[in-house]
Structures are given as structure tokens and as C-alpha cells.
Design a protein around this motif. Structure first.
Motif, PDB file in Angstrom:
ATOM      1  N   ARG A 182       0.924  -1.276   0.081  1.00 48.55           N
ATOM      2  CA  ARG A 182       0.068  -0.102  -0.099  1.00 48.55           C
ATOM      3  C   ARG A 182       0.952   1.342  -0.093  1.00 48.55           C
ATOM      4  O   ARG A 182       2.084   1.212   0.499  1.00 48.55           O
ATOM      5  N   ARG A 222      -4.412  -1.570   4.327  1.00 53.45           N
ATOM      6  CA  ARG A 222      -4.109  -2.987   3.756  1.00 53.45           C
ATOM      7  C   ARG A 222      -5.202  -3.531   3.016  1.00 53.45           C
ATOM      8  O   ARG A 222      -5.036  -4.070   1.911  1.00 53.45           O
ATOM      9  N   ASN A 260      -0.077  -8.193   1.435  1.00 57.10           N
ATOM     10  CA  ASN A 260      -1.485  -8.164   2.271  1.00 57.10           C
ATOM     11  C   ASN A 260      -2.607  -7.717   1.436  1.00 57.10           C
ATOM     12  O   ASN A 260      -2.348  -7.512   0.085  1.00 57.10           O
ATOM     13  N   LEU A 266       5.302  -9.809  12.772  1.00 57.81           N
ATOM     14  CA  LEU A 266       5.948  -8.438  12.692  1.00 57.81           C
ATOM     15  C   LEU A 266       5.171  -7.655  13.926  1.00 57.81           C
ATOM     16  O   LEU A 266       5.843  -6.850  14.580  1.00 57.81           O
ATOM     17  N   ARG A 268       6.798  -5.824  17.409  1.00 55.46           N
ATOM     18  CA  ARG A 268       6.502  -4.468  17.369  1.00 55.46           C
ATOM     19  C   ARG A 268       6.200  -4.169  18.817  1.00 55.46           C
ATOM     20  O   ARG A 268       6.484  -3.305  19.825  1.00 55.46           O
ATOM     21  N   HIS A 287      -4.336  -8.606  10.663  1.00 56.38           N
ATOM     22  CA  HIS A 287      -2.844  -7.651  10.431  1.00 56.38           C
ATOM     23  C   HIS A 287      -3.252  -6.301   9.883  1.00 56.38           C
ATOM     24  O   HIS A 287      -3.309  -6.276   8.724  1.00 56.38           O
ATOM     25  N   GLY A 320       2.605   0.070  10.786  1.00 57.33           N
ATOM     26  CA  GLY A 320       3.112  -0.049   9.340  1.00 57.33           C
ATOM     27  C   GLY A 320       2.924   1.283   8.543  1.00 57.33           C
ATOM     28  O   GLY A 320       3.842   1.790   7.820  1.00 57.33           O
ATOM     29  N   ALA A 321       1.857   1.864   8.970  1.00 60.80           N
ATOM     30  CA  ALA A 321       1.329   3.480   8.275  1.00 60.80           C
ATOM     31  C   ALA A 321       2.464   4.244   8.499  1.00 60.80           C
ATOM     32  O   ALA A 321       2.902   5.190   7.863  1.00 60.80           O
ATOM     33  N   ILE A 379       5.475   3.839   6.439  1.00 62.34           N
ATOM     34  CA  ILE A 379       5.242   4.197   5.363  1.00 62.34           C
ATOM     35  C   ILE A 379       5.469   5.918   5.207  1.00 62.34           C
ATOM     36  O   ILE A 379       6.007   6.273   4.336  1.00 62.34           O
ATOM     37  N   SER A 397       6.879   0.743   2.364  1.00 65.90           N
ATOM     38  CA  SER A 397       6.149  -0.014   3.512  1.00 65.90           C
ATOM     39  C   SER A 397       7.774  -0.795   4.098  1.00 65.90           C
ATOM     40  O   SER A 397       8.550  -1.120   3.630  1.00 65.90           O
ATOM     41  N   SER A 398       7.391  -1.118   5.371  1.00 67.14           N
ATOM     42  CA  SER A 398       8.596  -2.078   5.790  1.00 67.14           C
ATOM     43  C   SER A 398       9.216  -3.224   5.180  1.00 67.14           C
ATOM     44  O   SER A 398       8.337  -3.714   4.675  1.00 67.14           O
TER      45      SER A 398
END
Ligand code: NAD
Ligand code: LMR
Length: 344
Positions: free
Chosen positions: A110, A116, A149, A176, A180, A205, A245-246, A249, A255-256
Motif C-alpha cells: 500500500r 491494507r 497484504n 511483525l 513491534r 494484520h 506500518g502506516a 510508510i 512499506s516496512s
């Protein structure tokens, strides 16, 4: 470059009698692939004694296959003793042939401002075809881990196509998110992260995931006893993990990738290591209040290499039950959205 799919294998005398494990990786020339393959080949995923054959699958585009050639050259140049062969192909039938593990990464990531689930339309169909082909050509002991995703629902789509391989073979990555969450708890408590145990991710996720802090411990004590700021646990903690994740980004413009590759290494290694307890998205079977047909993150214990049992005994308070109901609803809605792809 040869198009239309080809297999390039190079062989060296085996340094041990152990049979090489065949690992198929889709999206192998992408960002995660680039951070992952060298770790697999170095033994970080299957251990220091297990020879490996990498079966690298890319999209059928000249640019992607060219990039893959470059990655394979770099793998060669590392002279990894465990790496006994590389297959490069844009044909899934070739790439998944006899694969013991299939790591499904290849999909669109994304961009800023997207969720996602917005990727479902584009990415979902990839997993229909791949699910069918893996079921047809992969090894009898095939195991599948989905990263592309939205990972939970893509995994469900792939599993829905299988007639030979049972649903338990198909897992999606929430590791992940577990990693985190572990780090955030350690930072808040001011302890080494190895002091944080039993933090598991429930559900999707996505930002609705629930990192269940109620069952986690820090230095053997309940997290809720060590961290007295319960409002932080219920608010900023969940928000930071769910939206990490966002945030990456927004900061990186992409993205990671390295942390995702690291988490996938953890996911597979722990699924190959009997006794490990870790978060994996699996077919829920109705546990913890999830719809029985969705793939939800939950704690599992690895039983034999590649197999696991869901740990059933964790108590959930009302707050946790509410959070699980929200993430379950999202998974059920995603399932309804792809009903045509999974045959209802
Ligand atoms: P990327 O764009 O860098 O790489 C994706 C690669 O997949 C590309 O090389 C592309 O050519 C390839 N590809 C596309 N369709 C394919 C197909 N049908 N078969 C084989 N290869 C194909 O993306 P990335 O950063 O590596 O991320 C890959 C996916 O992983 C994205 O969907 C991303 O959102 C997801 N992701 C998931 C997690 C997680 O925790 N589950 C974490 C990070 C990223
Ligand atoms: C992540 O959690 O970093 C990945 O799923 C990428 C994303 O889109 O957030």
C-alpha cells in the motif's frame, strides 16, 4: 534473459547427507525479498545445518526478472555454504514444484493514505492462482506462509483453493506485530526487550489487531502490574502497534521491508522449532470468539516441525473481548468481499 519461465540450477557436492529444503519465494526481487533471501541462505530460517534450494518466483515482466537475476548473482557472490541451488522463474508451476515451504510475499504494497484492505481487489486474485498451483505441485509436507497484504484474507483465499493440502498448512504473518508490541512494552517499562514474554496478536494484520497485553509478562510479572498506566496500554500502545506500518510508510516513503523479512524469518523458524509459542494467523476454528472460517492471529505452540496447536486457555477480559469482536468483524467483512474468489 530467457522469458516464459526457466529453471537455473547449480549444484555442488552436498556437505552433509541432509536433504535440501526447497523454499519457494514469490516477489523475490521486491523489497522484502531482498532483505529475506540472504538470511534464509545463511541459515537463519532453517538452522545452520540445513541445506537450502531457493525457488525464486517473480512477476512475468522483464524488469522484475532482470532484477531477480541481479539478486541471484548477489546470492552467488555470498558463497553461502548452505545454498545448494537457485531456481529463477516467472512460472508458478516451476517455482512451487516440490516446495517444502512457500513464502508468498509477491503482491502490491500500500501507499500513503491506503488501508491494507484496499489492496484486496488487486492482490486477492494472485492468491487464487497460487493456492491452486501450490496444491497441485508442492511437496507433500508443504507449508505456506503469506505476507502479501491483506495477509490474513489472502491466506484464506489461497487455502480455499486447496484440495490436497489441509487449511492448517496455510499461515499468515502477524509476527511483525508481535515483535513491534514486545518492543513498545519494553520501552515503556524501561526493561530489556527479552524481559517481555507472552505478548500475542489476535485477529487481523490491520489497525484492528489486538495485542493482548493482559496475558503478557515483564520479568515474570503481569504487564498490568508493571505498567500502572493502564490508559496507555488500552490507548497509545494499541494504536502504536496497530498503525506502525502506516507510520513507517509515512516516514520511509515505502512499506516496512527489513523488519518484515526479519519477522518472516522468526515466523518460519519458530514454526519449525517444537515447543515455541508465538503469534500466527491460522484458521480460527471458532476459538477466542472468531468466526470459524477466518484466518486470525492467535497464540500457537509448535508441536512437530511445521505443525502447531492453537493455545486455547488464555482468559479474555471484557475489554479484550470487545477488541476481538471488532477485528473479527473486519475479517468477516473481508471474507464477504472476496466471496466470489473463494466460492462463497
Ligand atoms: P515490493 O513492491 O517491493 O515487491 C513486491 C514484488 O512482488 C515485486 O518485485 C513484484 O514484481 C512481485 N510480484 C507482484 N506480483 C507477483 C506475482 N503474482 N508473483 C510473483 N511476484 C509478484 O513490495 P514489498 O515491500 O516486498 O511488499 C510485498 C507485500 O508484503 C506487500 O503486499 C506488502 O504490503 C506486504 N507486507 C506485509 C507485511 C506483514 O506484516 N504481513 C509487512 C510488510 C509488507
Ligand atoms: C506493515 O505492517 O508494515 C506492512 O503490513 C506494510 C503496511 O502496509 O503497513
Amino acid at each position: 534473459m530467457r522469458r516464459g519461465g526457466f529453471a537455473l540450477s547449480w549444484g555442488f557436492p552436498m556437505s552433509t547427507n541432509t536433504t535440501p529444503i526447497r523454499v519457494a519465494v514469490t516477489g523475490a526481487a521486491g523489497q522484502i525479498g531482498y532483505a529475506l533471501l540472504f538470511r534464509i541462505a545463511s541459515g537463519a530460517m532453517f538452522g545452520p545445518d540445513r541445506p537450502i534450494i531457493l525457488q525464486l518466483i517473480e512477476a512475468p515482466f522483464e524488469k522484475a526478472m532482470k532484477a531477480l537475476e541481479g539478486v541471484a548473482m548477489e546470492l552467488d557472490d555470498c558463497a553461502f555454504p548452505l545454498l545448494k541451488g537457485i531456481v529463477m522463474t516467472d512460472q508458478p508451476e516451476v517455482g512451487f514444484k516440490d516446495a517444502n515451504w512457500s513464502l508468498l510475499i509477491g503482491a502490491k504494497p500500500r501507499g500513503p493514505g491506503m488501508e491494507r484492505a484496499d489492496l484486496l481487489k488487486d492482490n486477492g486474485k494472485i492468491f487464487v492462482g497460487q493456492g491452486q498451483i501450490i496444491d497441485r505441485v508442492a511437496a507433500d509436507d508443504a507449508r505456506i506462509a503469506v505476507v502479501g497484504n491483506p495477509a490474513n484474507t489472502n491466506c484464506m483465499i489461497a487455502a480455499s483453493q486447496a484440495k490436497r493440502l489441509t487449511p492448517d498448512r496455510f499461515t499468515a504473518m502477524v509476527r511483525l506485530d508481535q515483535n513491534r508490541a514486545q518492543t513498545q512494552l519494553a520501552k515503556k517499562a524501561g526493561v530489556d526487550l527479552t524481559a517481555v514474554k507472552d505478548i500475542f496478536i489476535y485477529g487481523n494484520h490491520s489497525p484492528t489487531m489486538f495485542p493482548a497485553f493482559g496475558s503478557a509478562t515483564i520479568e515474570g510479572k503481569k504487564v498490568t502490574d508493571v505498567i500502572s498506566d493502564h490508559e496507555w496500554l488500552k490507548g497509545p500502545f494499541l494504536e502504536t502497534v496497530g498503525k506502525r506500518g502506516a507510520a513507517i510508510i509515512a516516514a520511509r516513503g515505502a512499506s516496512s521491508a527489513a523488519s518484515a523479512a526479519n519477522a518472516l524469518t522468526d515466523h518460519v523458524r519458530d514454526l519449525m522449532t517444537p515447543g515455541k509459542i508465538h503469534s500466527v494467523a491460522v484458521k480460527s476454528e471458532g476459538l477466542y470468539g472468531f468466526d470459524p472460517k477466518v484466518w486470525a492471529g492467535m497464540p500457537v505452540r509448535t508441536t512437530t516441525p511445521g505443525s502447531y496447536e492453537i493455545i486455547k486457555g488464555y482468559e479474555m477480559c471484557e475489554f479484550a473481548k470487545e477488541k476481538i469482536a471488532i477485528t473479527n468483524k473486519e475479517l468477516v467483512d473481508e471474507r464477504a468481499f472476496v466471496a466470489d474468489q473463494i466460492g462463497g
